[in-house]
Design a protein around this motif. Structure first.
Motif, PDB file in Angstrom:
ATOM      1  N   ILE A 125       0.836  -1.208   0.000  1.00 55.31           N
ATOM      2  CA  ILE A 125       0.000   0.000   0.000  1.00 55.31           C
ATOM      3  C   ILE A 125       0.872   1.260   0.000  1.00 55.31           C
ATOM      4  CG2 ILE A 125      -1.654   1.333   1.337  1.00 55.31           C
ATOM      5  CD1 ILE A 125      -2.822  -1.365   2.290  1.00 55.31           C
ATOM      6  N   ASN A 126       1.902   1.249   0.859  1.00 54.29           N
ATOM      7  CA  ASN A 126       2.785   2.421   0.956  1.00 54.29           C
ATOM      8  C   ASN A 126       3.524   2.667  -0.353  1.00 54.29           C
ATOM      9  OD1 ASN A 126       2.083   2.929   3.604  1.00 54.29           O
ATOM     10  ND2 ASN A 126       3.761   1.674   4.443  1.00 54.29           N
ATOM     11  N   PHE A 127       3.976   1.584  -0.979  1.00 60.94           N
ATOM     12  CA  PHE A 127       4.693   1.752  -2.253  1.00 60.94           C
ATOM     13  C   PHE A 127       3.752   2.251  -3.348  1.00 60.94           C
ATOM     14  CE2 PHE A 127       5.995  -0.274  -6.309  1.00 60.94           C
ATOM     15  CZ  PHE A 127       7.075   0.548  -6.571  1.00 60.94           C
ATOM     16  N   SER A 128       2.543   1.753  -3.369  1.00 58.21           N
ATOM     17  CA  SER A 128       1.580   2.196  -4.391  1.00 58.21           C
ATOM     18  C   SER A 128       1.271   3.679  -4.212  1.00 58.21           C
ATOM     19  CB  SER A 128       0.286   1.387  -4.292  1.00 58.21           C
ATOM     20  OG  SER A 128       0.537   0.021  -4.570  1.00 58.21           O
ATOM     21  N   ARG A 129       1.090   4.068  -2.967  1.00 57.30           N
ATOM     22  CA  ARG A 129       0.792   5.482  -2.713  1.00 57.30           C
ATOM     23  C   ARG A 129       1.983   6.352  -3.131  1.00 57.30           C
ATOM     24  NH1 ARG A 129       0.168   5.268   2.483  1.00 57.30           N
ATOM     25  NH2 ARG A 129      -2.074   4.774   2.372  1.00 57.30           N
ATOM     26  N   GLN A 130       3.203   5.909  -2.755  1.00 62.25           N
ATOM     27  CA  GLN A 130       4.389   6.697  -3.084  1.00 62.25           C
ATOM     28  C   GLN A 130       4.618   6.737  -4.588  1.00 62.25           C
ATOM     29  OE1 GLN A 130       6.115   8.314  -0.618  1.00 62.25           O
ATOM     30  NE2 GLN A 130       7.141   9.396  -2.290  1.00 62.25           N
ATOM     31  N   LYS A 131       4.258   5.670  -5.271  1.00 63.28           N
ATOM     32  CA  LYS A 131       4.436   5.623  -6.723  1.00 63.28           C
ATOM     33  C   LYS A 131       3.491   6.611  -7.408  1.00 63.28           C
ATOM     34  CE  LYS A 131       4.686   2.384 -10.587  1.00 63.28           C
ATOM     35  NZ  LYS A 131       3.969   3.174 -11.524  1.00 63.28           N
ATOM     36  N   ARG A 132       2.262   6.711  -6.914  1.00 59.27           N
ATOM     37  CA  ARG A 132       1.328   7.668  -7.518  1.00 59.27           C
ATOM     38  C   ARG A 132       1.833   9.101  -7.340  1.00 59.27           C
ATOM     39  NH1 ARG A 132      -2.573   4.243  -5.206  1.00 59.27           N
ATOM     40  NH2 ARG A 132      -2.829   5.718  -3.456  1.00 59.27           N
ATOM     41  N   LEU A 133       2.374   9.366  -6.145  1.00 61.60           N
ATOM     42  CA  LEU A 133       2.936  10.718  -5.907  1.00 61.60           C
ATOM     43  C   LEU A 133       4.126  10.966  -6.820  1.00 61.60           C
ATOM     44  CD1 LEU A 133       2.767  10.854  -1.992  1.00 61.60           C
ATOM     45  CD2 LEU A 133       1.284  12.072  -3.617  1.00 61.60           C
ATOM     46  N   TRP A 134       4.966   9.949  -6.948  1.00 64.10           N
ATOM     47  CA  TRP A 134       6.156  10.128  -7.797  1.00 64.10           C
ATOM     48  C   TRP A 134       5.769  10.336  -9.256  1.00 64.10           C
ATOM     49  CZ3 TRP A 134      10.932  11.475  -7.403  1.00 64.10           C
ATOM     50  CH2 TRP A 134      11.845  11.197  -8.423  1.00 64.10           C
ATOM     51  N   ASP A 135       4.715   9.640  -9.661  1.00 63.96           N
ATOM     52  CA  ASP A 135       4.242   9.824 -11.038  1.00 63.96           C
ATOM     53  C   ASP A 135       3.730  11.260 -11.256  1.00 63.96           C
ATOM     54  OD1 ASP A 135       4.863   7.206 -11.659  1.00 63.96           O
ATOM     55  OD2 ASP A 135       2.820   6.437 -11.324  1.00 63.96           O
ATOM     56  N   GLN A 136       3.341  11.918 -10.154  1.00 58.85           N
ATOM     57  CA  GLN A 136       2.855  13.311 -10.241  1.00 58.85           C
ATOM     58  C   GLN A 136       3.968  14.314  -9.890  1.00 58.85           C
ATOM     59  OE1 GLN A 136      -0.595  13.628  -7.711  1.00 58.85           O
ATOM     60  NE2 GLN A 136      -1.548  11.755  -8.592  1.00 58.85           N
ATOM     61  N   ASN A 137       5.200  13.752  -9.834  1.00 55.64           N
ATOM     62  CA  ASN A 137       6.362  14.584  -9.491  1.00 55.64           C
ATOM     63  C   ASN A 137       6.256  15.182  -8.097  1.00 55.64           C
ATOM     64  OD1 ASN A 137       7.674  14.197 -11.993  1.00 55.64           O
ATOM     65  ND2 ASN A 137       6.345  15.753 -12.923  1.00 55.64           N
ATOM     66  N   ILE A 138       5.655  14.366  -7.202  1.00 57.67           N
ATOM     67  CA  ILE A 138       5.540  14.791  -5.806  1.00 57.67           C
ATOM     68  C   ILE A 138       6.405  13.864  -4.975  1.00 57.67           C
ATOM     69  CG2 ILE A 138       3.985  15.110  -3.851  1.00 57.67           C
ATOM     70  CD1 ILE A 138       1.730  15.531  -5.841  1.00 57.67           C
ATOM     71  N   GLY A 139       7.147  14.400  -4.039  1.00 59.31           N
ATOM     72  CA  GLY A 139       8.021  13.606  -3.183  1.00 59.31           C
ATOM     73  C   GLY A 139       9.400  13.471  -3.779  1.00 59.31           C
ATOM     74  N   SER A 140      10.268  12.849  -2.919  1.00 61.31           N
ATOM     75  CA  SER A 140      11.657  12.716  -3.339  1.00 61.31           C
ATOM     76  C   SER A 140      11.905  11.319  -3.898  1.00 61.31           C
ATOM     77  CB  SER A 140      12.604  12.983  -2.155  1.00 61.31           C
ATOM     78  OG  SER A 140      12.422  11.986  -1.155  1.00 61.31           O
ATOM     79  N   LYS A 141      13.002  11.249  -4.644  1.00 66.48           N
ATOM     80  CA  LYS A 141      13.408   9.949  -5.202  1.00 66.48           C
ATOM     81  C   LYS A 141      13.818   8.995  -4.100  1.00 66.48           C
ATOM     82  CE  LYS A 141      14.698   7.409  -8.843  1.00 66.48           C
ATOM     83  NZ  LYS A 141      15.154   6.195  -8.206  1.00 66.48           N
ATOM     84  N   SER A 142      14.363   9.496  -3.047  1.00 68.52           N
ATOM     85  CA  SER A 142      14.803   8.668  -1.925  1.00 68.52           C
ATOM     86  C   SER A 142      13.618   7.992  -1.264  1.00 68.52           C
ATOM     87  CB  SER A 142      15.571   9.535  -0.921  1.00 68.52           C
ATOM     88  OG  SER A 142      15.892   8.770   0.225  1.00 68.52           O
ATOM     89  N   GLU A 143      12.535   8.723  -1.039  1.00 65.63           N
ATOM     90  CA  GLU A 143      11.343   8.120  -0.420  1.00 65.63           C
ATOM     91  C   GLU A 143      10.745   7.032  -1.325  1.00 65.63           C
ATOM     92  OE1 GLU A 143       9.324  11.544   2.317  1.00 65.63           O
ATOM     93  OE2 GLU A 143       9.134  11.774   0.119  1.00 65.63           O
ATOM     94  N   TYR A 144      10.735   7.338  -2.604  1.00 60.88           N
ATOM     95  CA  TYR A 144      10.193   6.356  -3.569  1.00 60.88           C
ATOM     96  C   TYR A 144      11.002   5.050  -3.528  1.00 60.88           C
ATOM     97  CZ  TYR A 144       9.169   4.114  -8.049  1.00 60.88           C
ATOM     98  OH  TYR A 144       8.844   3.209  -9.035  1.00 60.88           O
ATOM     99  N   ASP A 145      12.352   5.178  -3.548  1.00 58.12           N
ATOM    100  CA  ASP A 145      13.213   3.996  -3.549  1.00 58.12           C
ATOM    101  C   ASP A 145      13.074   3.217  -2.238  1.00 58.12           C
ATOM    102  OD1 ASP A 145      14.098   4.588  -6.066  1.00 58.12           O
ATOM    103  OD2 ASP A 145      15.930   5.597  -5.384  1.00 58.12           O
ATOM    104  N   THR A 146      12.901   3.961  -1.139  1.00 59.75           N
ATOM    105  CA  THR A 146      12.769   3.274   0.159  1.00 59.75           C
ATOM    106  C   THR A 146      11.503   2.438   0.202  1.00 59.75           C
ATOM    107  OG1 THR A 146      14.002   5.048   1.279  1.00 59.75           O
ATOM    108  CG2 THR A 146      12.587   3.651   2.641  1.00 59.75           C
ATOM    109  N   LYS A 147      10.383   3.026  -0.234  1.00 64.04           N
ATOM    110  CA  LYS A 147       9.110   2.291  -0.233  1.00 64.04           C
ATOM    111  C   LYS A 147       9.156   1.099  -1.204  1.00 64.04           C
ATOM    112  CE  LYS A 147       6.643   4.930   2.549  1.00 64.04           C
ATOM    113  NZ  LYS A 147       7.739   5.805   3.037  1.00 64.04           N
ATOM    114  N   LYS A 148       9.813   1.317  -2.332  1.00 63.50           N
ATOM    115  CA  LYS A 148       9.905   0.223  -3.301  1.00 63.50           C
ATOM    116  C   LYS A 148      10.732  -0.926  -2.745  1.00 63.50           C
ATOM    117  CE  LYS A 148      11.383  -0.858  -8.009  1.00 63.50           C
ATOM    118  NZ  LYS A 148      12.034  -0.352  -9.240  1.00 63.50           N
ATOM    119  N   LEU A 149      11.842  -0.612  -2.089  1.00 69.15           N
ATOM    120  CA  LEU A 149      12.703  -1.653  -1.520  1.00 69.15           C
ATOM    121  C   LEU A 149      11.978  -2.418  -0.422  1.00 69.15           C
ATOM    122  CD1 LEU A 149      15.462  -3.018  -1.331  1.00 69.15           C
ATOM    123  CD2 LEU A 149      16.172  -1.196   0.252  1.00 69.15           C
ATOM    124  N   ALA A 150      11.245  -1.694   0.425  1.00 65.33           N
ATOM    125  CA  ALA A 150      10.496  -2.360   1.496  1.00 65.33           C
ATOM    126  C   ALA A 150       9.449  -3.313   0.917  1.00 65.33           C
ATOM    127  CB  ALA A 150       9.826  -1.318   2.396  1.00 65.33           C
TER     128      ALA A 150
END
Length: 360
Positions: A125-150
């Motif tokens: 759930i956290n990765f999906s949410r972070q991915k949607r934000l990243w797709d909208q250019n919201i948030g940092s690359k570091s947060e995206y990678d952390t959620k994806k790795l988890a």
């Protein structure tokens, strides 16, 4: 005068003493047979053996008892096999508990899978949410990678736990089947320590007493049919080729000296006994005597052939060279069928020919 009387008496005595037996040929039924010694045996008679060695614990039947197929006959001491069976049963129960019980090993793994699945769901759930934000250019690359790795770590842990569950389940089920087989084997071994009857019949012999050592080579007794008996006959090798299955047999038994029983040849054994130079054949009674016991002895005559209304003379009236003696002298005859008592005359004499018994 007195001397003359004595001489006349002597001549008369001498002529009477020299009077020979005579006979006329007769038309009769002539039967030829083969002689055999006879022994009575129960049908399906077999010796009792054990497949294990040990100490005889108990005879469960007595000689003369009637038994059914599967009935226990005797029991060999089986304390050691029973202990092995008990241990195998405990191992089986433990294996079942590991697979099916509340404290089973699989239950612990299922709990681990449940925990990992919750974490995986949360990380997904956290990765999906972070991915949607990243797709909208919201948030940092570091947060995206952390959620994806988890998320990926949780997914991998879930796969590992599921594989562990499947592997452990297979191992436990295999061990449970092995425990079942081991327990079944011990039960078979225990069964081997009890000797059972193979047929419905009568116990004819018990050869061992409780406390004696028994092995697989010595017979422990004998069982055979209680109602069906066979006639075992020994035939001389010179006569065996005359015998055929189905031929009528006349049997006399020492136990029934005044009776003659009829039977029929049922089996011919092809192997000759080299010691006795005889062949063994079997026959079955047409009507079984009221009471029979194994080992009853007697004699048998197997009817080879029969002829009706043939001209016969007693066998002792036939001389060497197929000659007979008549009042006119010796005559050669043509002989045919013969047995131990009579011989068939084909030609040479008639029913009116008076025969003299040959001089000894």
């Amino acid at each position: 005068m007195q001397k003359l009387k004595i001489c006349l008496l002597f001549v008369l005595f001498l002529s009477c003493s020299q009077k020979r037996e005579t006979v006329y040929p007769q038309k009769a039924k002539l039967t030829s047979s083969v002689y055999a010694s006879v022994t009575i045996q129960p049908d399906s008679l077999y010796k009792i053996y054990t497949v294990v060695a040990g100490i005889l614990d108990e005879n469960l039947v007595e000689e003369g008892d009637l038994v059914k197929k599967g009935d226990a006959i005797l029991k060999i001491n089986d304390r050691a096999p029973k202990l092995n069976s008990d241990n195998a049963y405990l191992s089986l129960q433990q294996s079942k508990e590991n697979v099916q019980g509340n404290a089973a090993i699989l239950k612990d793994i299922e709990d681990d899978i449940y925990s990992v699945k919750l974490k995986f769901t949360n990380d997904s759930i956290n990765f999906s949410r972070q991915k949607r934000l990243w797709d909208q250019n919201i948030g940092s690359k570091s947060e995206y990678d952390t959620k994806k790795l988890a998320y990926e770590l949780s997914e991998n842990q879930l796969k590992q736990q599921k594989a562990r569950y499947a592997r452990t389940k297979y191992d436990l089920e295999t061990k449970m089947e092995q425990a079942k087989n081991s327990y079944s084997t011990t039960q078979i071994v225990i069964d081997d320590y009890t000797v059972n009857s193979k047929i419905n019949g009568r116990v004819y012999a018990i050869l061992k007493e409780p406390g004696e050592l028994v092995n697989t080579l010595e017979p422990l007794g004998a069982i055979g049919s209680a109602t069906n008996f066979k006639i075992v006959m020994l035939i001389d090798e010179v006569d065996i080729i005359k015998v055929k299955v189905g031929q009528q047999t006349l049997v006399t038994l020492d136990a029934y000296p005044k009776e003659v029983f009829t039977a029929s040849v049922s089996k011919i054994y092809p192997q000759k006994d080299e010691r006795s130079q005889t062949f063994t054949i079997e026959a079955l009674f047409t009507k079984t005597p009221a009471t029979l016991y194994p080992g009853l002895a007697g004699e048998g005559n197997i009817v080879i052939s029969e002829k009706e209304d043939v001209l016969t003379i007693p066998i002792e009236y036939l001389m060497d060279g197929n000659m007979v003696e008549t009042e006119e002298g010796e005559v050669q005859v043509e002989v045919g069928f013969k047995n131990l008592e009579s011989v068939e005359i084909v030609s040479g004499i008639t029913e009116s020919t008076k025969l003299l018994k040959p001089k000894v």
